[in-house]
Design a protein around this motif. Structure first.
Motif, PDB file in Angstrom:
ATOM      1  N   PRO A  37       0.795  -1.238   0.000  1.00 30.34           N
ATOM      2  CA  PRO A  37       0.000   0.000   0.000  1.00 30.34           C
ATOM      3  C   PRO A  37       0.823   1.281   0.000  1.00 30.34           C
ATOM      4  O   PRO A  37       0.265   2.367  -0.152  1.00 30.34           O
ATOM      5  CB  PRO A  37      -0.817  -0.120   1.288  1.00 30.34           C
ATOM      6  N   SER A  38       2.139   1.173   0.163  1.00 32.28           N
ATOM      7  CA  SER A  38       2.956   2.392   0.166  1.00 32.28           C
ATOM      8  C   SER A  38       3.322   2.842  -1.252  1.00 32.28           C
ATOM      9  O   SER A  38       3.802   3.959  -1.445  1.00 32.28           O
ATOM     10  CB  SER A  38       4.247   2.156   0.954  1.00 32.28           C
ATOM     11  N   VAL A  39       3.079   1.997  -2.237  1.00 28.02           N
ATOM     12  CA  VAL A  39       3.530   2.302  -3.601  1.00 28.02           C
ATOM     13  C   VAL A  39       2.542   3.221  -4.302  1.00 28.02           C
ATOM     14  O   VAL A  39       1.336   2.991  -4.288  1.00 28.02           O
ATOM     15  CB  VAL A  39       3.699   1.007  -4.412  1.00 28.02           C
ATOM     16  N   TYR A  93     -17.875 -22.000  -2.576  1.00 28.41           N
ATOM     17  CA  TYR A  93     -18.759 -22.189  -1.430  1.00 28.41           C
ATOM     18  C   TYR A  93     -18.801 -20.955  -0.535  1.00 28.41           C
ATOM     19  O   TYR A  93     -19.409 -20.981   0.531  1.00 28.41           O
ATOM     20  CB  TYR A  93     -18.259 -23.377  -0.585  1.00 28.41           C
ATOM     21  N   PHE A  94     -18.128 -19.925  -0.970  1.00 25.42           N
ATOM     22  CA  PHE A  94     -17.887 -18.805  -0.073  1.00 25.42           C
ATOM     23  C   PHE A  94     -17.935 -17.496  -0.854  1.00 25.42           C
ATOM     24  O   PHE A  94     -17.315 -17.372  -1.901  1.00 25.42           O
ATOM     25  CB  PHE A  94     -16.499 -18.986   0.548  1.00 25.42           C
ATOM     26  N   ASP A  95     -18.685 -16.549  -0.334  1.00 24.99           N
ATOM     27  CA  ASP A  95     -18.724 -15.214  -0.932  1.00 24.99           C
ATOM     28  C   ASP A  95     -18.123 -14.235   0.046  1.00 24.99           C
ATOM     29  O   ASP A  95     -18.488 -14.239   1.226  1.00 24.99           O
ATOM     30  CB  ASP A  95     -20.169 -14.794  -1.216  1.00 24.99           C
ATOM     31  N   ALA A  96     -17.223 -13.411  -0.445  1.00 21.57           N
ATOM     32  CA  ALA A  96     -16.624 -12.410   0.436  1.00 21.57           C
ATOM     33  C   ALA A  96     -16.595 -11.070  -0.271  1.00 21.57           C
ATOM     34  O   ALA A  96     -16.297 -10.990  -1.460  1.00 21.57           O
ATOM     35  CB  ALA A  96     -15.210 -12.824   0.821  1.00 21.57           C
ATOM     36  N   ALA A  97     -16.901 -10.042   0.457  1.00 20.53           N
ATOM     37  CA  ALA A  97     -16.747  -8.687  -0.052  1.00 20.53           C
ATOM     38  C   ALA A  97     -15.847  -7.954   0.930  1.00 20.53           C
ATOM     39  O   ALA A  97     -15.920  -8.190   2.133  1.00 20.53           O
ATOM     40  CB  ALA A  97     -18.089  -7.987  -0.157  1.00 20.53           C
ATOM     41  N   ALA A  98     -14.977  -7.148   0.409  1.00 12.99           N
ATOM     42  CA  ALA A  98     -14.065  -6.425   1.292  1.00 12.99           C
ATOM     43  C   ALA A  98     -13.988  -4.975   0.859  1.00 12.99           C
ATOM     44  O   ALA A  98     -13.761  -4.679  -0.318  1.00 12.99           O
ATOM     45  CB  ALA A  98     -12.680  -7.065   1.257  1.00 12.99           C
ATOM     46  N   PHE A  99     -14.190  -4.112   1.815  1.00 15.82           N
ATOM     47  CA  PHE A  99     -14.009  -2.686   1.553  1.00 15.82           C
ATOM     48  C   PHE A  99     -12.709  -2.276   2.221  1.00 15.82           C
ATOM     49  O   PHE A  99     -12.485  -2.565   3.401  1.00 15.82           O
ATOM     50  CB  PHE A  99     -15.177  -1.885   2.118  1.00 15.82           C
ATOM     51  N   SER A 100     -11.857  -1.615   1.461  1.00 18.18           N
ATOM     52  CA  SER A 100     -10.577  -1.247   2.063  1.00 18.18           C
ATOM     53  C   SER A 100     -10.231   0.208   1.762  1.00 18.18           C
ATOM     54  O   SER A 100     -10.616   0.760   0.726  1.00 18.18           O
ATOM     55  CB  SER A 100      -9.459  -2.168   1.569  1.00 18.18           C
ATOM     56  N   VAL A 101      -9.526   0.800   2.685  1.00 16.94           N
ATOM     57  CA  VAL A 101      -9.040   2.177   2.550  1.00 16.94           C
ATOM     58  C   VAL A 101      -7.549   2.174   2.840  1.00 16.94           C
ATOM     59  O   VAL A 101      -7.107   1.558   3.825  1.00 16.94           O
ATOM     60  CB  VAL A 101      -9.759   3.115   3.539  1.00 16.94           C
ATOM     61  N   ALA A 102      -6.792   2.806   1.961  1.00 18.38           N
ATOM     62  CA  ALA A 102      -5.340   2.831   2.137  1.00 18.38           C
ATOM     63  C   ALA A 102      -4.835   4.269   2.118  1.00 18.38           C
ATOM     64  O   ALA A 102      -5.415   5.141   1.458  1.00 18.38           O
ATOM     65  CB  ALA A 102      -4.667   2.035   1.028  1.00 18.38           C
ATOM     66  N   TYR A 103      -3.765   4.479   2.838  1.00 18.56           N
ATOM     67  CA  TYR A 103      -3.108   5.793   2.809  1.00 18.56           C
ATOM     68  C   TYR A 103      -1.602   5.569   2.815  1.00 18.56           C
ATOM     69  O   TYR A 103      -1.094   4.679   3.502  1.00 18.56           O
ATOM     70  CB  TYR A 103      -3.491   6.639   4.031  1.00 18.56           C
ATOM     71  N   SER A 104      -0.908   6.370   2.006  1.00 22.42           N
ATOM     72  CA  SER A 104       0.550   6.320   2.073  1.00 22.42           C
ATOM     73  C   SER A 104       1.106   7.736   2.036  1.00 22.42           C
ATOM     74  O   SER A 104       0.477   8.654   1.482  1.00 22.42           O
ATOM     75  CB  SER A 104       1.130   5.475   0.937  1.00 22.42           C
ATOM     76  N   HIS A 105       2.268   7.865   2.609  1.00 26.11           N
ATOM     77  CA  HIS A 105       2.904   9.183   2.679  1.00 26.11           C
ATOM     78  C   HIS A 105       4.314   9.083   2.126  1.00 26.11           C
ATOM     79  O   HIS A 105       5.036   8.138   2.428  1.00 26.11           O
ATOM     80  CB  HIS A 105       2.941   9.689   4.124  1.00 26.11           C
ATOM     81  N   LEU A 106       4.674  10.074   1.320  1.00 25.87           N
ATOM     82  CA  LEU A 106       5.977  10.067   0.667  1.00 25.87           C
ATOM     83  C   LEU A 106       6.891  11.097   1.344  1.00 25.87           C
ATOM     84  O   LEU A 106       6.490  12.244   1.549  1.00 25.87           O
ATOM     85  CB  LEU A 106       5.797  10.426  -0.810  1.00 25.87           C
ATOM     86  N   GLU A 155       8.331   1.643   0.802  1.00 24.20           N
ATOM     87  CA  GLU A 155       9.113   1.597  -0.430  1.00 24.20           C
ATOM     88  C   GLU A 155      10.182   2.684  -0.395  1.00 24.20           C
ATOM     89  O   GLU A 155       9.920   3.809   0.047  1.00 24.20           O
ATOM     90  CB  GLU A 155       8.237   1.782  -1.671  1.00 24.20           C
ATOM     91  N   TYR A 156      11.351   2.327  -0.865  1.00 25.88           N
ATOM     92  CA  TYR A 156      12.455   3.282  -0.977  1.00 25.88           C
ATOM     93  C   TYR A 156      12.749   3.494  -2.465  1.00 25.88           C
ATOM     94  O   TYR A 156      12.753   2.540  -3.248  1.00 25.88           O
ATOM     95  CB  TYR A 156      13.693   2.731  -0.273  1.00 25.88           C
ATOM     96  N   ARG A 157      13.002   4.761  -2.820  1.00 23.54           N
ATOM     97  CA  ARG A 157      13.329   5.069  -4.219  1.00 23.54           C
ATOM     98  C   ARG A 157      14.620   5.879  -4.278  1.00 23.54           C
ATOM     99  O   ARG A 157      14.817   6.804  -3.485  1.00 23.54           O
ATOM    100  CB  ARG A 157      12.233   5.905  -4.875  1.00 23.54           C
ATOM    101  N   TYR A 158      15.436   5.540  -5.237  1.00 22.41           N
ATOM    102  CA  TYR A 158      16.609   6.359  -5.539  1.00 22.41           C
ATOM    103  C   TYR A 158      16.682   6.482  -7.066  1.00 22.41           C
ATOM    104  O   TYR A 158      16.897   5.494  -7.766  1.00 22.41           O
ATOM    105  CB  TYR A 158      17.885   5.721  -4.992  1.00 22.41           C
ATOM    106  N   LYS A 159      16.450   7.695  -7.537  1.00 22.10           N
ATOM    107  CA  LYS A 159      16.367   7.926  -8.977  1.00 22.10           C
ATOM    108  C   LYS A 159      15.394   6.945  -9.619  1.00 22.10           C
ATOM    109  O   LYS A 159      14.226   6.930  -9.286  1.00 22.10           O
ATOM    110  CB  LYS A 159      17.765   7.862  -9.605  1.00 22.10           C
ATOM    111  N   PHE A 160      15.890   6.074 -10.466  1.00 22.49           N
ATOM    112  CA  PHE A 160      14.984   5.171 -11.188  1.00 22.49           C
ATOM    113  C   PHE A 160      14.785   3.826 -10.476  1.00 22.49           C
ATOM    114  O   PHE A 160      14.060   2.971 -10.948  1.00 22.49           O
ATOM    115  CB  PHE A 160      15.499   4.906 -12.606  1.00 22.49           C
ATOM    116  N   PHE A 161      15.439   3.630  -9.356  1.00 23.36           N
ATOM    117  CA  PHE A 161      15.368   2.340  -8.666  1.00 23.36           C
ATOM    118  C   PHE A 161      14.361   2.381  -7.517  1.00 23.36           C
ATOM    119  O   PHE A 161      14.363   3.315  -6.720  1.00 23.36           O
ATOM    120  CB  PHE A 161      16.754   1.978  -8.134  1.00 23.36           C
ATOM    121  N   HIS A 162      13.504   1.387  -7.457  1.00 19.91           N
ATOM    122  CA  HIS A 162      12.519   1.287  -6.368  1.00 19.91           C
ATOM    123  C   HIS A 162      12.658  -0.091  -5.729  1.00 19.91           C
ATOM    124  O   HIS A 162      12.803  -1.094  -6.428  1.00 19.91           O
ATOM    125  CB  HIS A 162      11.076   1.351  -6.884  1.00 19.91           C
ATOM    126  N   THR A 163      12.535  -0.142  -4.430  1.00 19.44           N
ATOM    127  CA  THR A 163      12.422  -1.439  -3.760  1.00 19.44           C
ATOM    128  C   THR A 163      11.561  -1.282  -2.522  1.00 19.44           C
ATOM    129  O   THR A 163      11.541  -0.205  -1.909  1.00 19.44           O
ATOM    130  CB  THR A 163      13.799  -2.043  -3.407  1.00 19.44           C
TER     131      THR A 163
END
Lengths: 283, 405
Positions: A37-39, A93-106, A155-163
């Protein structure tokens, strides 16, 4: 912000959507934000994405609906990123519904802000209904349960690299009846890396790799490409299902992107097609 | 706002399509006595090998001493039944010794062990019927070929799920289904030998042997031939290495200890998948069995889980443990040959005490469960593994078979 809230409300109220909560999404473009969720892969704006996936070979022996639909909305404002989604899992045999909210900060730091670091979390409220008549044990009736869950990532980014690294379904609470567990989203640990390479601002190459562990080990590896900012192509390989995923999409208007994907596994004899519509609602 | 309107319309269309459901269809059942079963489709000569070439290839003194004949190897394609719903083609390796004029030809079956349905570097996945002179397959090199070179016309069926039916599931250790392709291979190759090659084998006598899955099948075939299909063949003797007989014990051991680590859990996963596909009253959606996304037999094998609790749905395990999953338990019972019947022909069982794939208790359970028949002879190899004494087993098998000529 008012528009954002209305988009979320619209999605929550109107959509029946589907997404395997940890299953790889063989969409036509890689959605690492689903795992982590941080991406943030989008520029500033308000977006609504819709997916329709048709399983040509669905779950073996199951009388299941081959069409899945899902929807997400994003709000990206500089260092802030909100996301809301509604999802539905259609097992036999199973029905699932999921509501989700995400937040990320850079967080940007270093000379010319070459380094950045984002952290994010997602809260999910899942609803599940077990249909006992679909099982082979002579039972009838339903049981409905509600369970919360949590994803965290960075997630960490340096120029074009993300991990980055994420833990999905941290709580992984079981849905039980009579002492037996009928369903649980498995906790998963996922590491990813990618290179976001621009060639003269006309062509973009994004090779990526992700390694995950739940009850099994899975990998996603592939290459995304973007030409003249309007045409996108993606290939990815997913193991251990040994599936190949291809996708092609175009910006058909200033704020409208449409695409299609096809995935197949020659060994597992599964295949499916995906349609995606992405609307940029506001800048 | 116009975008909302457009997307709302699109979504309404998609939601309407959600109501379309995909319903599985089933094929009509094929009669077990269908006359097409065992019909020969084609015969292809693979290779001729001299006895000397075979002695060099096996590179085992005891086994080499028992090799007497040059052999011809053939691929025989025949018709068989698949999942009680289809007539399909299947292949078998037929190895025929070059008899002298005074020799009495004899007909034997060797049932091979597990072959993975996909390639892995370093693991032999070649089919017996594809043998053309070189193989790493211990089934062919140490069993089918030496037995033939000792004087037996040997048939080794590939089974269904390979070759012409390579795009379908293999009924892994589900012996009721496996026995169809095995029985039809025996019938087809007997036809080839007697009426096309004019080899004077007895019409009914059969010597049985097998290793691992094939060992379990050899035992199952004996039970079948001595009961319901008694008129088709007469079992002279049966010699088995590390056979799967005590299926109930094996399966229940895993499900009663769901958190215990099993190195061969992937094989139990594959077996459970196969039981679900082929057994009467099952054919359940795979998500009602596995916790993982498993769509086919390869998925059931490509698991990195180490215990039943990681691999299988908890409710599936619990219903098996408390005895309420009668369809699955019946399927497991149908494959168990360690008790509940009385062999009429002698059975020689060989098993390594340290076998990690097919536990040693398979032999001891069968020895105990079938002891009233007085037909069970056991040979334990102290410290032996699953594949550590194959040439020794076959050398002993040839000696045993000679006693029943």
């Amino acid at each position: 912000m008012k528009k954002t809230v209305s988009v979320i409300a619209f999605l929550a109220a109107a959509l029946s959507v589907k997404a395997q909560n940890i299953a790889p999404r063989d969409n036509y473009l890689w959605d690492i934000d689903y795992y982590n969720p941080s991406v943030v892969m989008k520029s500033n704006g308000v977006y609504a994405d819709f997916y329709a996936r048709y399983d040509i070979n669905p779950i073996k022996n199951a009388d299941v609906n081959p069409l899945d639909i899902s929807a997400e909305t994003y709000v990206v404002r500089d260092d802030h990123h909100w996301q809301a989604s509604l999802a539905h899992d259609g097992l036999s045999y199973f029905d699932a519904a999921a509501f989700s909210v995400a937040y990320s900060h850079l967080f940007n730091f270093g000379t010319n802000k070459q380094h950045s670091f984002s952290v994010g979390g997602r809260v999910t409220l899942g609803y599940g209904r077990i249909d006992f008549s679909k099982l082979d044990y002579g039972q009838t009736g339903y049981k409905i349960m509600v369970r919360p869950d949590l994803d965290l990532g960075f997630e960490y980014r340096y120029k074009f690299f993300h991990t980055g690294f994420a833990v999905k379904n941290i709580l992984s609470l079981p849905l039980k009846d009579d002492g037996m567990t009928y369903f649980r989203y498995p906790r998963a640990y996922i590491w990813h890396m990618l290179f976001d390479l621009n060639v003269r601002d006309k062509v973009k190459f994004i090779p990526y790799f992700a390694l995950g562990v739940n009850q099994n080990i899975f990998i996603d590896a592939g290459l995304g490409m973007c030409f003249l900012r309007v045409c996108r192509f993606n290939y990815s390989f997913h193991g251990p299902t040994i599936s190949h995923n291809f996708g092609l999409g175009f910006d058909i208007a200033k704020r409208l992107h449409i695409g299609a994907g096809y995935c197949f596994s020659p060994t597992h004899r599964t295949s499916g097609v995906t349609m995606r519509l992405s609307v940029k609602i506001a800048e | 706002m116009r975008h909302f309107a457009h997307t709302s319309i699109l979504f309404c269309i998609l939601l309407a399509a959600v109501s379309c459901r995909q319903v599985a269809t089933s094929s009509p059942r094929i009669d077990e006595n269908d006359p097409r079963r065992g019909k020969v489709i084609s015969i292809e000569h693979n290779v001729f090998l001299t006895a000397e070439e075979l002695r060099k290839a096996v590179n085992d003194t005891a086994l080499a001493k028992r090799i007497k004949y040059d052999v011809n190897c053939y691929k025989v394609r025949y018709e068989t039944i698949y999942d009680e719903s289809d007539i399909v083609d299947a292949d078998a390796l037929l190895v025929v010794p070059r008899y002298g004029t005074d020799d009495t030809p004899r007909y034997a079956a060797y049932f091979h062990g597990t072959i993975l349905p996909f390639g892995i570097p370093g693991v032999d996945t070649s089919l017996p019927s594809d043998f053309k002179g070189y193989t790493k397959s211990k089934d062919v090199l140490y069993c089918a070929l030496p037995l033939a070179a000792a004087g037996y016309c040997v048939v080794t069926p590939d089974y269904t799920g390979y070759g012409p039916t390579g795009d379908r599931d293999h009924p892994f250790i589900y012996f009721p289904e496996l026995s169809y392709s095995a029985m039809d291979a025996l019938i087809a190759c007997r036809e080839v030998l007697r009426n096309q090659m004019h080899v004077a084998i007895d019409e009914r006598d059969i010597w049985l042997s097998g290793w691992s899955q094939g060992g379990g099948l050899a035992m199952y075939m004996q039970r079948k031939l001595e009961s319901s299909m008694g008129g088709t063949f007469r079992v002279k003797v049966n010699s088995i290495l590390a056979g799967v007989f005590s299926t109930e014990h094996m399966i229940m051991d895993v499900f009663n200890n769901p958190d215990r680590i099993y190195l061969a859990i992937a094989l139990y996963s594959w077996a459970t998948y196969a039981f679900n596909q082929f057994a009467d009253g099952m054919s359940r959606a795979t998500d009602q069995i596995f916790r993982l996304d498993i769509f086919d037999q390869i998925g059931s094998l490509l698991v990195l889980s180490t215990s039943a609790s990681e691999l299988f749905q908890d409710f599936f395990i619990q219903h098996i443990r408390n005895g309420t999953d009668s369809a699955f338990l019946d399927a497991v019972k149908a494959c168990s040959t360690a008790s509940g019947w009385r062999p009429r022909a002698d059975v020689y069982l060989h098993h390594g005490t340290d076998d990690m794939l097919v536990p040693y208790f398979n032999m001891t359970d069968a020895a105990e469960g079938l002891k009233d028949s007085g037909r069970i002879h056991t040979y334990s190899k102290k410290g032996g593994g699953h594949d550590t004494f194959v040439p020794e087993y076959m050398a002993h098998t040839i000696d045993v078979f000679e006693q029943y000529r």
